[in-house]
Design an enzyme around this catalytic site. Structure first.
Site, PDB file in Angstrom:
ATOM      1  N   HIS A 195      -3.821  -9.567   0.889  1.00 44.09           N
ATOM      2  CA  HIS A 195      -4.239  -8.324   0.243  1.00 44.09           C
ATOM      3  C   HIS A 195      -3.043  -7.639  -0.435  1.00 44.09           C
ATOM      4  O   HIS A 195      -3.130  -7.219  -1.586  1.00 44.09           O
ATOM      5  CB  HIS A 195      -4.895  -7.402   1.274  1.00 44.09           C
ATOM      6  CG  HIS A 195      -5.448  -6.156   0.683  1.00 44.09           C
ATOM      7  ND1 HIS A 195      -6.559  -6.144  -0.128  1.00 44.09           N
ATOM      8  CD2 HIS A 195      -5.017  -4.873   0.749  1.00 44.09           C
ATOM      9  CE1 HIS A 195      -6.794  -4.905  -0.521  1.00 44.09           C
ATOM     10  NE2 HIS A 195      -5.876  -4.115  -0.006  1.00 44.09           N
ATOM     11  N   GLU A 231     -16.034   9.058  -2.542  1.00 45.67           N
ATOM     12  CA  GLU A 231     -15.472   8.468  -3.749  1.00 45.67           C
ATOM     13  C   GLU A 231     -16.209   8.828  -5.035  1.00 45.67           C
ATOM     14  O   GLU A 231     -16.633   7.976  -5.800  1.00 45.67           O
ATOM     15  CB  GLU A 231     -15.376   6.935  -3.589  1.00 45.67           C
ATOM     16  CG  GLU A 231     -14.355   6.333  -4.530  1.00 45.67           C
ATOM     17  CD  GLU A 231     -13.898   4.929  -4.139  1.00 45.67           C
ATOM     18  OE1 GLU A 231     -13.574   4.707  -2.976  1.00 45.67           O
ATOM     19  OE2 GLU A 231     -13.855   4.082  -5.035  1.00 45.67           O
ATOM     20  N   HIS A 262      -6.119  -2.347  -7.343  1.00 49.47           N
ATOM     21  CA  HIS A 262      -7.124  -3.069  -6.553  1.00 49.47           C
ATOM     22  C   HIS A 262      -8.203  -3.740  -7.385  1.00 49.47           C
ATOM     23  O   HIS A 262      -8.856  -4.654  -6.902  1.00 49.47           O
ATOM     24  CB  HIS A 262      -7.785  -2.128  -5.541  1.00 49.47           C
ATOM     25  CG  HIS A 262      -6.932  -1.896  -4.332  1.00 49.47           C
ATOM     26  ND1 HIS A 262      -5.665  -1.371  -4.420  1.00 49.47           N
ATOM     27  CD2 HIS A 262      -7.140  -2.135  -3.004  1.00 49.47           C
ATOM     28  CE1 HIS A 262      -5.149  -1.285  -3.198  1.00 49.47           C
ATOM     29  NE2 HIS A 262      -6.017  -1.744  -2.326  1.00 49.47           N
ATOM     30  N   GLU A 300       0.832  -1.216   0.000  1.00 48.26           N
ATOM     31  CA  GLU A 300       0.000   0.000   0.000  1.00 48.26           C
ATOM     32  C   GLU A 300       0.864   1.263   0.000  1.00 48.26           C
ATOM     33  O   GLU A 300       0.500   2.278  -0.592  1.00 48.26           O
ATOM     34  CB  GLU A 300      -0.947   0.019   1.214  1.00 48.26           C
ATOM     35  CG  GLU A 300      -1.883  -1.196   1.337  1.00 48.26           C
ATOM     36  CD  GLU A 300      -3.095  -1.192   0.404  1.00 48.26           C
ATOM     37  OE1 GLU A 300      -3.142  -0.370  -0.551  1.00 48.26           O
ATOM     38  OE2 GLU A 300      -3.999  -2.030   0.631  1.00 48.26           O
TER      39      GLU A 300
HETATM   40  N1  LIG Z   1     -10.887   0.060   4.982  1.00 46.20           N
HETATM   41  C1  LIG Z   1      -9.937   0.354   4.133  1.00 46.20           C
HETATM   42  O1  LIG Z   1      -9.858   1.461   3.624  1.00 46.20           O
HETATM   43  C2  LIG Z   1      -8.913  -0.691   3.787  1.00 46.20           C
HETATM   44  C3  LIG Z   1      -7.742  -0.325   3.134  1.00 46.20           C
HETATM   45  C4  LIG Z   1      -6.785  -1.296   2.888  1.00 46.20           C
HETATM   46  C5  LIG Z   1      -7.014  -2.613   3.280  1.00 46.20           C
HETATM   47  N2  LIG Z   1      -8.181  -2.927   3.903  1.00 46.20           N
HETATM   48  C6  LIG Z   1      -8.444  -4.310   4.329  1.00 46.20           C
HETATM   49  O2  LIG Z   1      -7.442  -4.677   5.275  1.00 46.20           O
HETATM   50  C7  LIG Z   1      -7.267  -6.080   5.224  1.00 46.20           C
HETATM   51  C8  LIG Z   1      -5.798  -6.380   5.187  1.00 46.20           C
HETATM   52  O3  LIG Z   1      -5.200  -5.839   6.346  1.00 46.20           O
HETATM   53  P1  LIG Z   1      -4.015  -6.592   7.084  1.00 46.20           P
HETATM   54  O4  LIG Z   1      -2.985  -6.952   6.113  1.00 46.20           O
HETATM   55  O5  LIG Z   1      -3.659  -5.773   8.259  1.00 46.20           O
HETATM   56  O6  LIG Z   1      -4.734  -7.962   7.487  1.00 46.20           O
HETATM   57  P2  LIG Z   1      -5.006  -8.723   8.845  1.00 46.20           P
HETATM   58  O7  LIG Z   1      -5.863  -7.930   9.747  1.00 46.20           O
HETATM   59  O8  LIG Z   1      -5.451 -10.075   8.466  1.00 46.20           O
HETATM   60  O9  LIG Z   1      -3.554  -8.818   9.510  1.00 46.20           O
HETATM   61  C9  LIG Z   1      -2.565  -9.592   8.914  1.00 46.20           C
HETATM   62  C10 LIG Z   1      -2.031 -10.649   9.873  1.00 46.20           C
HETATM   63  O10 LIG Z   1      -1.172 -10.041  10.808  1.00 46.20           O
HETATM   64  C11 LIG Z   1      -1.566 -10.356  12.130  1.00 46.20           C
HETATM   65  N3  LIG Z   1      -1.189  -9.209  12.954  1.00 46.20           N
HETATM   66  C12 LIG Z   1      -1.656  -7.938  12.880  1.00 46.20           C
HETATM   67  N4  LIG Z   1      -0.973  -7.151  13.727  1.00 46.20           N
HETATM   68  C13 LIG Z   1      -0.066  -7.922  14.348  1.00 46.20           C
HETATM   69  C14 LIG Z   1       0.943  -7.661  15.316  1.00 46.20           C
HETATM   70  N5  LIG Z   1       1.181  -6.437  15.784  1.00 46.20           N
HETATM   71  N6  LIG Z   1       1.684  -8.718  15.749  1.00 46.20           N
HETATM   72  C15 LIG Z   1       1.488  -9.966  15.252  1.00 46.20           C
HETATM   73  N7  LIG Z   1       0.577 -10.254  14.313  1.00 46.20           N
HETATM   74  C16 LIG Z   1      -0.193  -9.237  13.875  1.00 46.20           C
HETATM   75  C17 LIG Z   1      -3.045 -10.654  12.038  1.00 46.20           C
HETATM   76  O11 LIG Z   1      -3.470 -11.489  13.084  1.00 46.20           O
HETATM   77  C18 LIG Z   1      -3.117 -11.359  10.690  1.00 46.20           C
HETATM   78  O12 LIG Z   1      -2.760 -12.707  10.834  1.00 46.20           O
HETATM   79  C19 LIG Z   1      -8.023  -6.578   4.013  1.00 46.20           C
HETATM   80  O13 LIG Z   1      -9.229  -7.163   4.439  1.00 46.20           O
HETATM   81  C20 LIG Z   1      -8.307  -5.317   3.242  1.00 46.20           C
HETATM   82  O14 LIG Z   1      -9.477  -5.410   2.458  1.00 46.20           O
HETATM   83  C21 LIG Z   1      -9.115  -2.007   4.153  1.00 46.20           C
HETATM   84 ZN   LIG Z   2      -5.678  -2.076  -0.278  1.00 41.99          ZN
END
Ligand SMILES: NC(=O)c1ccc[n+]([C@@H]2O[C@H](COP(=O)([O-])OP(=O)(O)OC[C@H]3O[C@@H](n4cnc5c(N)ncnc54)[C@H](O)[C@@H]3O)[C@@H](O)[C@H]2O)c1
Ligand SMILES: [Zn+2]
Length: 335
Positions: A248, A223, A234, A171
């Site tokens: 992601h 948006e 995306h 990102e």
């Molecule tokens: N709302 C929005 O604008 C927006 C923007 C971008 C992405 N997203 C969404 O975000 C999601 C992806 O986010 P992500 O990559 O954080 O996913 P996630 O929440 O699944 O976290 C990734 C992994 O890291 C672990 N984790 C998180 N923090 C940790 C820490 N401090 N220590 C140890 N483990 C940790 C989690 O348990 C998980 O296994 C997708 O669902 C995507 O669609 C939303």
């Molecule tokens: Zn994203």
């Protein structure tokens, strides 16, 4: 230090150099319920001691209505009411689902985030999009509703696995590619280990990305225009993500390469090679074998589709993205 940002009628407090310990000064712990996932909970159990906490299973596959239902049952059991604040402490899955639940429970209660993954710090916690997946369709159901606060405590990152660091950089590279040539150059100069080892530079990079996204969303919260540019990578990325069990970050990295190559063909964009090299430098995939027809089937359901056209985000140059209407047919030929 607190900084407040306005999104139309709503104000969001950001704490860039916050600590989890100060959460009790932001909300009343008796009237708050934390939602987190099992990984974050296990790695930071002590922190949650004095808080009402709901622990979810970790992973994108749980960002679904069934999880929402079980959380709502627990909220009723815990007698959560209109004065309760929900706090999502976790990665983007936790923040997305927490914001969504808070937006529908009792027609909406307040919520805040403590993003614990790099991806959530620079992207998912910001901007108020909160939603869940339906089958292979990413974020098919959701709302745009702002949190009351975003509290960043970068010490959570000590336990973040390396592959999740890489996802966060997807990102960050996206932000640089669409909006900030200087940051793109900075990323080219450095590498993952550099940021993992240097707290100050990491904090600065996170804040820069958070502000970049905040500004884009402030100008176009719902948006209609500029916010669409954040979808670079995306459209194809989302179509691949849940069908091929990519994370992601990995999915959008592949999506960005595709969009960069398309930009080369359609807009004479010159730097697809630099995008690919940078993604590789940060350990992200740049290609995948996939079933064209299957992926196009999902693409057709994309939220950015209008009749037979998709609003696709392309690059004119590094740091300058544009929205192009592309026919599904043309995509098929170029995919
Ligand atoms: N709302 C929005 O604008 C927006 C923007 C971008 C992405 N997203 C969404 O975000 C999601 C992806 O986010 P992500 O990559 O954080 O996913 P996630 O929440 O699944 O976290 C990734 C992994 O890291 C672990 N984790 C998180 N923090 C940790 C820490 N401090 N220590 C140890 N483990 C940790 C989690 O348990 C998980 O296994 C997708 O669902 C995507 O669609 C939303
Ligand atoms: Zn994203």
């Amino acid at each position: 230090m607190k900084k407040t940002f306005q999104f139309n009628d709503n104000f969001v407090d950001y704490f860039f150099d916050g600590s989890f310990a100060s959460l009790k000064e932001i909300v009343d712990s008796k009237n708050s319920i934390i939602i987190t996932d099992e990984n974050v909970f296990a790695a930071h159990e002590k922190k949650f001691k004095k808080w009402n906490t709901i622990v979810l299973k970790a992973g994108e596959e749980y960002k679904i209505q069934a999880t929402v239902d079980t959380v709502i049952e627990q909220l009723i059991e815990m007698q959560a009411d209109r004065n309760t604040t929900l706090i999502g402490v976790g990665g983007g899955v936790v923040t997305d689902i927490t914001g969504y639940i808070a937006s529908v429970y009792m027609r909406g209660i307040s919520f805040g985030f403590v993003p614990t993954s790099l991806l959530a710090l620079v992207d998912a916690s910001i901007g108020g999009k909160n939603g869940i997946d339906v089958d292979v369709y990413k974020n098919m159901v959701g709302v745009i509703r702002q949190p009351k606060f975003i509290l960043n405590d970068l010490s959570f990152l000590k336990t973040l696995p390396d592959n999740e660091w890489r996802n966060g950089f997807a990102e960050i590279i996206k932000h640089a590619a669409i909006n900030n040539l200087a940051m793109f150059r900075e990323l080219e100069k450095n590498n993952l280990l550099f940021y993992q080892k240097r707290k100050k530079e990491l904090a600065a990079l996170i804040q820069k990305n958070s502000l970049l996204k905040t500004k884009v969303v402030q100008q176009d919260e719902f948006e209609q225009g500029g916010r669409k540019l954040l979808n670079f990578g995306h459209t194809l990325g989302h179509a691949l993500e849940n069908q091929y069990e990519l994370s992601h970050g990995q999915a959008i990295a592949i999506g960005m390469v595709y969009a960069a190559k398309l930009s080369q063909q359609l807009l004479n964009f010159k730097n697809a090679g630099r995008i690919i090299s940078l993604l590789e430098k940060y350990g992200l995939p740049t290609e995948a074998n996939f079933d064209k027809i299957k992926v196009l089937g999902v693409l057709k359901m994309d939220k950015k589709r209008q009749n037979d056209f998709i609003n696709f985000i392309l690059l004119e140059r590094i740091g300058k993205a544009v929205i192009e209407e592309i026919s599904i047919e043309k995509l098929y030929d170029n995919i």
